[in-house]
Design a protein around this motif. Structure first.
Motif, PDB file in Angstrom:
ATOM      1  N   LEU A 134       0.828  -1.203   0.000  1.00  0.00           N
ATOM      2  CA  LEU A 134       0.000   0.000   0.000  1.00  0.00           C
ATOM      3  C   LEU A 134       0.868   1.261   0.000  1.00  0.00           C
ATOM      4  O   LEU A 134       0.538   2.255  -0.628  1.00  0.00           O
ATOM      5  CB  LEU A 134      -0.899   0.011   1.247  1.00  0.00           C
ATOM      6  CG  LEU A 134      -1.700   1.286   1.515  1.00  0.00           C
ATOM      7  CD1 LEU A 134      -2.806   1.428   0.477  1.00  0.00           C
ATOM      8  CD2 LEU A 134      -2.294   1.251   2.901  1.00  0.00           C
ATOM      9  N   LEU A 135       1.998   1.204   0.684  1.00  0.00           N
ATOM     10  CA  LEU A 135       2.823   2.389   0.892  1.00  0.00           C
ATOM     11  C   LEU A 135       3.912   2.591  -0.160  1.00  0.00           C
ATOM     12  O   LEU A 135       4.488   3.665  -0.238  1.00  0.00           O
ATOM     13  CB  LEU A 135       3.468   2.313   2.273  1.00  0.00           C
ATOM     14  CG  LEU A 135       2.514   2.137   3.447  1.00  0.00           C
ATOM     15  CD1 LEU A 135       3.289   1.964   4.733  1.00  0.00           C
ATOM     16  CD2 LEU A 135       1.552   3.297   3.554  1.00  0.00           C
ATOM     17  N   THR A 195      -2.544   7.720   4.345  1.00  0.00           N
ATOM     18  CA  THR A 195      -1.914   6.729   3.476  1.00  0.00           C
ATOM     19  C   THR A 195      -2.897   5.715   2.928  1.00  0.00           C
ATOM     20  O   THR A 195      -2.569   4.962   2.015  1.00  0.00           O
ATOM     21  CB  THR A 195      -0.810   5.947   4.227  1.00  0.00           C
ATOM     22  OG1 THR A 195      -1.420   5.133   5.232  1.00  0.00           O
ATOM     23  CG2 THR A 195       0.213   6.877   4.831  1.00  0.00           C
ATOM     24  N   GLY A 196      -4.091   5.657   3.507  1.00  0.00           N
ATOM     25  CA  GLY A 196      -5.063   4.661   3.102  1.00  0.00           C
ATOM     26  C   GLY A 196      -4.938   3.367   3.888  1.00  0.00           C
ATOM     27  O   GLY A 196      -5.595   2.372   3.582  1.00  0.00           O
ATOM     28  N   MET A 197      -4.110   3.375   4.911  1.00  0.00           N
ATOM     29  CA  MET A 197      -3.935   2.190   5.753  1.00  0.00           C
ATOM     30  C   MET A 197      -5.261   1.857   6.428  1.00  0.00           C
ATOM     31  O   MET A 197      -5.921   2.728   6.983  1.00  0.00           O
ATOM     32  CB  MET A 197      -2.859   2.469   6.807  1.00  0.00           C
ATOM     33  CG  MET A 197      -2.618   1.309   7.755  1.00  0.00           C
ATOM     34  SD  MET A 197      -1.520   1.732   9.126  1.00  0.00           S
ATOM     35  CE  MET A 197       0.057   1.610   8.323  1.00  0.00           C
ATOM     36  N   SER A 198      -5.631   0.577   6.361  1.00  0.00           N
ATOM     37  CA  SER A 198      -6.886   0.158   6.993  1.00  0.00           C
ATOM     38  C   SER A 198      -6.690  -0.012   8.491  1.00  0.00           C
ATOM     39  O   SER A 198      -5.563  -0.094   8.984  1.00  0.00           O
ATOM     40  CB  SER A 198      -7.358  -1.171   6.386  1.00  0.00           C
ATOM     41  OG  SER A 198      -6.513  -2.229   6.814  1.00  0.00           O
ATOM     42  N   SER A 199      -7.784  -0.108   9.204  1.00  0.00           N
ATOM     43  CA  SER A 199      -7.696  -0.317  10.648  1.00  0.00           C
ATOM     44  C   SER A 199      -7.093  -1.684  10.962  1.00  0.00           C
ATOM     45  O   SER A 199      -6.363  -1.832  11.946  1.00  0.00           O
ATOM     46  CB  SER A 199      -9.074  -0.174  11.299  1.00  0.00           C
ATOM     47  OG  SER A 199      -9.987  -1.087  10.731  1.00  0.00           O
ATOM     48  N   LEU A 206      -3.741  -2.218  13.219  1.00  0.00           N
ATOM     49  CA  LEU A 206      -3.651  -3.117  14.375  1.00  0.00           C
ATOM     50  C   LEU A 206      -2.533  -4.146  14.186  1.00  0.00           C
ATOM     51  O   LEU A 206      -1.826  -4.474  15.144  1.00  0.00           O
ATOM     52  CB  LEU A 206      -4.992  -3.812  14.624  1.00  0.00           C
ATOM     53  CG  LEU A 206      -6.110  -2.886  15.108  1.00  0.00           C
ATOM     54  CD1 LEU A 206      -7.431  -3.650  15.209  1.00  0.00           C
ATOM     55  CD2 LEU A 206      -5.762  -2.236  16.436  1.00  0.00           C
ATOM     56  N   ALA A 207      -2.343  -4.615  12.962  1.00  0.00           N
ATOM     57  CA  ALA A 207      -1.237  -5.536  12.685  1.00  0.00           C
ATOM     58  C   ALA A 207       0.103  -4.824  12.886  1.00  0.00           C
ATOM     59  O   ALA A 207       1.068  -5.412  13.388  1.00  0.00           O
ATOM     60  CB  ALA A 207      -1.344  -6.079  11.265  1.00  0.00           C
ATOM     61  N   PHE A 208       0.156  -3.553  12.518  1.00  0.00           N
ATOM     62  CA  PHE A 208       1.352  -2.733  12.711  1.00  0.00           C
ATOM     63  C   PHE A 208       1.655  -2.582  14.201  1.00  0.00           C
ATOM     64  O   PHE A 208       2.793  -2.763  14.631  1.00  0.00           O
ATOM     65  CB  PHE A 208       1.141  -1.373  12.037  1.00  0.00           C
ATOM     66  CG  PHE A 208       2.156  -0.336  12.386  1.00  0.00           C
ATOM     67  CD1 PHE A 208       3.479  -0.486  12.039  1.00  0.00           C
ATOM     68  CD2 PHE A 208       1.768   0.811  13.057  1.00  0.00           C
ATOM     69  CE1 PHE A 208       4.420   0.485  12.360  1.00  0.00           C
ATOM     70  CE2 PHE A 208       2.692   1.791  13.374  1.00  0.00           C
ATOM     71  CZ  PHE A 208       4.023   1.624  13.019  1.00  0.00           C
ATOM     72  N   ILE A 209       0.628  -2.304  15.003  1.00  0.00           N
ATOM     73  CA  ILE A 209       0.799  -2.179  16.458  1.00  0.00           C
ATOM     74  C   ILE A 209       1.343  -3.488  17.020  1.00  0.00           C
ATOM     75  O   ILE A 209       2.298  -3.500  17.807  1.00  0.00           O
ATOM     76  CB  ILE A 209      -0.535  -1.819  17.156  1.00  0.00           C
ATOM     77  CG1 ILE A 209      -1.044  -0.460  16.722  1.00  0.00           C
ATOM     78  CG2 ILE A 209      -0.396  -1.895  18.676  1.00  0.00           C
ATOM     79  CD1 ILE A 209      -0.211   0.702  17.152  1.00  0.00           C
TER      80      ILE A 209
END
Length: 87
Positions: A25-26, A40-44, A48-51
């Motif tokens: 995406l990025l 950026t269009g990052m989904s929720s 959460l996966a990033f966290i």
């Protein structure tokens, strides 16, 4: 290691986790340390996966209810550096 070196290394690790989770995406965007994730269009789900990736990679717990403004790489750096100093 200086404070700036520590911050730069932490920022690098956060960017790595971000691209591991939402890289496709990025890739076409210029993401800076102050780019707001929602822009950026990052989904929720990706957020959460990033966290989860940050928590695992850096062995920390991030309370999203207490830290709702974690919307940029620099804000993550600030929080993690504050927590490290508090220990």
């Amino acid at each position: 290691m200086t404070a700036e070196d520590t911050r730069a290394e932490l920022r690098k690790q956060i960017f790595e986790a971000l691209y591991e989770v939402a890289g496709s995406l990025l890739e076409s965007q210029d993401i800076g340390p102050d780019t707001e994730f929602p822009e950026t269009g990052m989904s929720s789900i990706e957020f959460l996966a990033f966290i989860e990736k940050i928590e695992t990679k850096l062995d920390v717990f991030i309370d999203l209810e207490e830290n709702q403004d974690l919307t940029t790489v620099n804000k993550f750096c600030d929080l993690l550096l504050e927590e490290a100093q508090a220990v």
